[in-house]
Design an enzyme around this catalytic site. Structure first.
Site, short mmCIF file in Angstrom:
data_model
loop_
_atom_site.label_atom_id
_atom_site.label_comp_id
_atom_site.label_asym_id
_atom_site.label_seq_id
_atom_site.Cartn_x
_atom_site.Cartn_y
_atom_site.Cartn_z
N GLU A 1 0.97 -1.43 -0.08
CA GLU A 1 0.16 0.36 0.14
C GLU A 1 0.65 1.73 0.22
O GLU A 1 0.47 2.54 0.16
CB GLU A 1 -0.89 -0.05 1.39
CG GLU A 1 -1.75 -1.05 1.31
CD GLU A 1 -3.24 -1.79 2.15
OE1 GLU A 1 -2.82 -0.48 3.34
OE2 GLU A 1 -4.36 -1.69 1.89
N ASP B 1 -8.60 -9.32 3.73
CA ASP B 1 -8.05 -7.83 4.74
C ASP B 1 -8.90 -8.01 6.20
O ASP B 1 -10.12 -7.07 5.82
CB ASP B 1 -8.30 -6.33 4.11
CG ASP B 1 -8.12 -5.49 4.48
OD1 ASP B 1 -6.91 -5.64 5.97
OD2 ASP B 1 -7.65 -4.16 4.65
N GLU C 1 -12.54 -2.39 11.90
CA GLU C 1 -12.49 -1.61 10.47
C GLU C 1 -13.93 -1.87 10.05
O GLU C 1 -14.75 -1.16 9.16
CB GLU C 1 -10.90 -1.99 9.88
CG GLU C 1 -11.29 -0.92 8.56
CD GLU C 1 -9.59 -1.47 8.41
OE1 GLU C 1 -8.77 -1.65 8.34
OE2 GLU C 1 -9.57 -0.72 7.21
#
Ligand code: GCW
Length: 702
Positions: free
Chosen positions: A303, A376, A404
């Site tokens: 990322e 993820d 998240e």
């Protein structure tokens, strides 16, 4: 000092005792700050028993001067006083709790045994350990049992941690913003350190020690190089000093390009001698300030983060260079969460493809940290195929405590069932995931923040708690952990506990059902990951788009990871792949993760896929309704403030579960044109309405 603080505590205890006359203890105002360490007064037989025994902790002279043993003694006094609603004073006689912290009890660091003993005519409770930290863990274990109303004279609490590293990873930036944080600002006040150490830093360490957590990475893996500068090392040293007696070692996330960013070099190439010398000097500087510094956590070439591949070097080259700088003093934890902009193969396959060929090349003091699933931290993923596939490398499990992808702090989702599912997964190669990680450990992305209740919601405290308990003992059941947490946090009433346990145990599957049922994944709003965004398909990188993951069109839906598709399934051991190979027999939980099937495909329930999908959404929504109703039945059993906090959050969750269901169904119908199954209600709004919603204020973004 001890005597002074006892005198003060005596007064506090007396005031508490007076208050107790007016309000039943269970209903006294609570703001959640005390976590599971409330030590709320016992009643009935359990209270009588404790009073009769008149327990008091003692340690041998040689042990008592140790700061960790002193913490254990203080904790026992504090806990016993709370549980008996009595002043914190040491009774002159009564039954001793004898701490023996230098015994020859064999076991790994931290182990303990807590048992009653009888010697001549005297009886007592013994806490045996071979080092002070074992005594502290044993003290917390004893108090945990007493807080659940157990009889100290029948206890047998021998226990040892299953893995050496039980770690929290904070994604906290030095400016106080917490990436994927939903509990306010960072708890670390770098500005006032090292001069001022907030009491919260002590309370935090105590909470961690109570569940066996022994390592903390204080800064975000998307790291700022400045965290390695002398002013931060000095601040970190103050934290390290404060946490040492609690058995906690500090770690730093290290930015791989630091030699360039702050070191005035023009390269960060791990094979360049000047770069190696820079890291060596940096490590020496840190160890001079923090002799037990734990080491570095690194996110590299992922990322957009810098890494060894920027110089044509491998992950092993990068990790080993840092490992050499630390030497025998510490550990490099190198993350396997990688996927690349240039690589258009299945994202779920990329980490395995990059790392497995490097097996055996990492230095002994390197651990590779692998997320629980290959994408993820989704509400449900199959276990990561790297587990079991690198027999010559220590692998550590990375779980995400902060939610998240599971509704932030406002959705009640107890995560232990998810972690249990992963830990108990048989890799088909080297035992279960829990067995694979046993030589290394478990890391959890922390959910703490400046909110008074630490976690942004009262129930998210359970995820912090359960993470620690499972890292200590991955064979514990999520239901048992829920119950022991609830008994310490909410109430000991069996009927209340039954209700809370049932809410918690239903909660994670409810989120799966209303967000990403049947193996779907990553359909959340892009960037902030709040709310549904199944329709998004125009972002630059393919794997940033929800449409990349669901692949729905008029014919069907799902990601084909078998040989006819990405073949990522082949990364699993044969017997594991065999279980997931056939769309006719695979568990519905993983169906669309591994297969692309028609909307009419018959699922395990016997229903066609489309009907099953709608059924799951409805089931998720009705489960949340039922969780709210079950909670409502506890009014009056729970102190009013926390009762109301949870009620309001559940109302938010009810509305948002409907939103997820309706938006998802509206989108799927726009693709497949299918009518709703009989009895299922139409979405409340048009698809355009859901698509028009934006959330610029959503917290926790990068
Ligand atoms: O889950 C994703 C998050 C990023 C995070 C990344 C990672 C720290 O959306 O915010 O970055 O994972 O784990 O590195």
């Amino acid at each position: 000092m001890m005597r002074g603080s006892r005198i003060v505590n005596c007064l506090c205890g007396a005031i508490l005792a007076l208050t107790a006359l007016a309000v039943p203890s269970v209903l006294r105002a609570q703001d959640g700050y005390d976590l599971w360490l409330r030590y709320a007064p016992l009643d009935g037989e359990a209270l009588e028993r404790l009073r009769r025994l008149d327990l008091h902790p003692v340690a041998s002279d040689s042990d008592a001067s140790d700061p960790t043993v002193e913490l254990a003694l203080n904790e026992l006094e504090r806990g016993l006083a709370g549980l008996q609603n009595a002043p914190e004073e040491i009774p002159a006689d009564g039954t001793p709790i004898v701490l023996q912290c230098d015994s020859d009890l064999p076991g790994p660091s931290g182990h303990y045994a807590v048992q009653p003993y009888a010697r001549d005519s005297a009886q007592g409770i013994g806490i045996w350990a071979s080092e002070p930290i074992g005594c502290l863990y044993g003290a917390f274990a004893l108090l945990r049992a007493l807080a659940q109303g157990e009889d100290p004279l029948t206890l047998n609490l021998a226990s040892a941690p299953a893995m050496p590293l039980r770690m929290l990873n904070h994604w906290d930036n030095p400016d106080g913003h917490v990436e994927r944080g939903y509990a306010g600002r960072s708890i670390f006040d770098w500005w006032r350190l090292p001069g001022h150490l907030d009491q919260r830093m002590i309370d935090y360490a105590r909470a961690n020690a109570s569940i066996g957590i022994n390592a903390v990475v204080v800064n975000n893996v998307n790291a700022r190089a400045e965290m390695l500068e002398p002013r931060y090392i000095e601040r970190l040293a103050r934290l390290a000093d404060a946490w040492r007696p609690y058995g906690i070692r500090v770690y730093l996330s290290a930015r791989f390009s630091a030699p360039r960013d702050i070191g005035r070099l023009d390269t960060a190439d791990p094979l360049e001698p000047a770069v190696r010398a820079w890291w060596q000097a940096k490590a020496d500087e840190i160890y001079a300030a923090i002799p037990d510094f734990g080491g570095f956590l690194v996110k590299a070439n992922s990322e957009g983060q810098p890494g060894p591949q920027d110089y044509g070097r491998s992950h092993a080259d990068g990790a080993n260079m840092l490992a050499e700088a630390l030497g025998g003093r510490g550990t490099v934890i190198w993350r396997a969460f990688v996927y690349s902009a240039e690589d258009d193969t299945d994202r779920a396959a990329q980490a395995y493809a990059e790392f497995v060929p490097l097996d055996g090349q990492f230095a002994d003091n390197v651990i590779v940290q692998v997320k629980n699933g290959p994408i993820d931290f989704q509400p449900r993923e199959p276990f990561h195929p790297m587990f079991g596939a690198m027999p010559n490398t220590r692998l550590m499990l990375e779980a995400q405590i902060t939610k998240e992808y599971l509704g932030f702090a406002t959705h009640l989702a107890y995560l232990a069932p998810m972690w249990e599912e992963v830990l108990q997964s048989d890799t088909g190669r080297d035992g279960t995931v829990a067995q694979v990680i046993a030589p290394a450990g478990m890391a959890g992305v922390a959910n703490t923040g400046s909110d008074r209740n630490w976690s942004g919601s009262h129930f998210d405290q359970a995820n912090w708690y359960a993470f620690g308990r499972l890292a200590w003992d991955p064979t514990l059941s999520s239901a048992d952990i829920a119950r022991e947490w609830a008994a310490q946090t909410w109430s000991r009433e069996p009927a209340t506990l039954d209700t809370i346990e049932s809410i918690m145990m239903d909660s994670r599957q409810a989120v799966v059902d209303y967000m990403t049922p049947l193996g779907l994944a990553h359909l959340m709003g892009t960037g902030h990951h709040y709310g549904p965004a199944l329709w998004v398909c125009d972002l630059a990188r393919p794997e940033w788009n929800p449409c990349y993951y669901h692949r729905a069109d008029a014919e069907g839906i799902g990601f084909d990871r078998t040989a006819t598709g990405s073949d990522q399934l082949a990364q699993y051991a044969g017997q594991v792949a065999a279980r997931w190979q056939d769309p006719a027999t695979i568990s519905d939980d993983y169906l669309l993760w591994f297969h692309r099937v028609s909307w009419q495909h018959t699922t395990q329930s016997g229903r066609p896929l489309w009907d099953e999908l709608v059924y799951r959404y409805d089931h998720g929504v009705s489960t949340v309704d039922s969780m709210a109703a079950r909670w409502a039945s506890l009014e009056g059993q729970i102190d009013a403030r926390r009762y109301r906090d949870v009620s309001e959050y559940l109302a938010i969750q009810q509305a948002e579960a409907r939103w997820w269901r309706d938006a998802s169904i509206a989108y799927w119908q726009s693709i497949n044109g299918l009518p709703l199954p009989e009895g299922s209600s139409a979405p409340a709004h048009s698809l355009e309405h859901y698509q028009s919603l934006t959330f610029p204020e959503a917290p926790g973004d990068t």
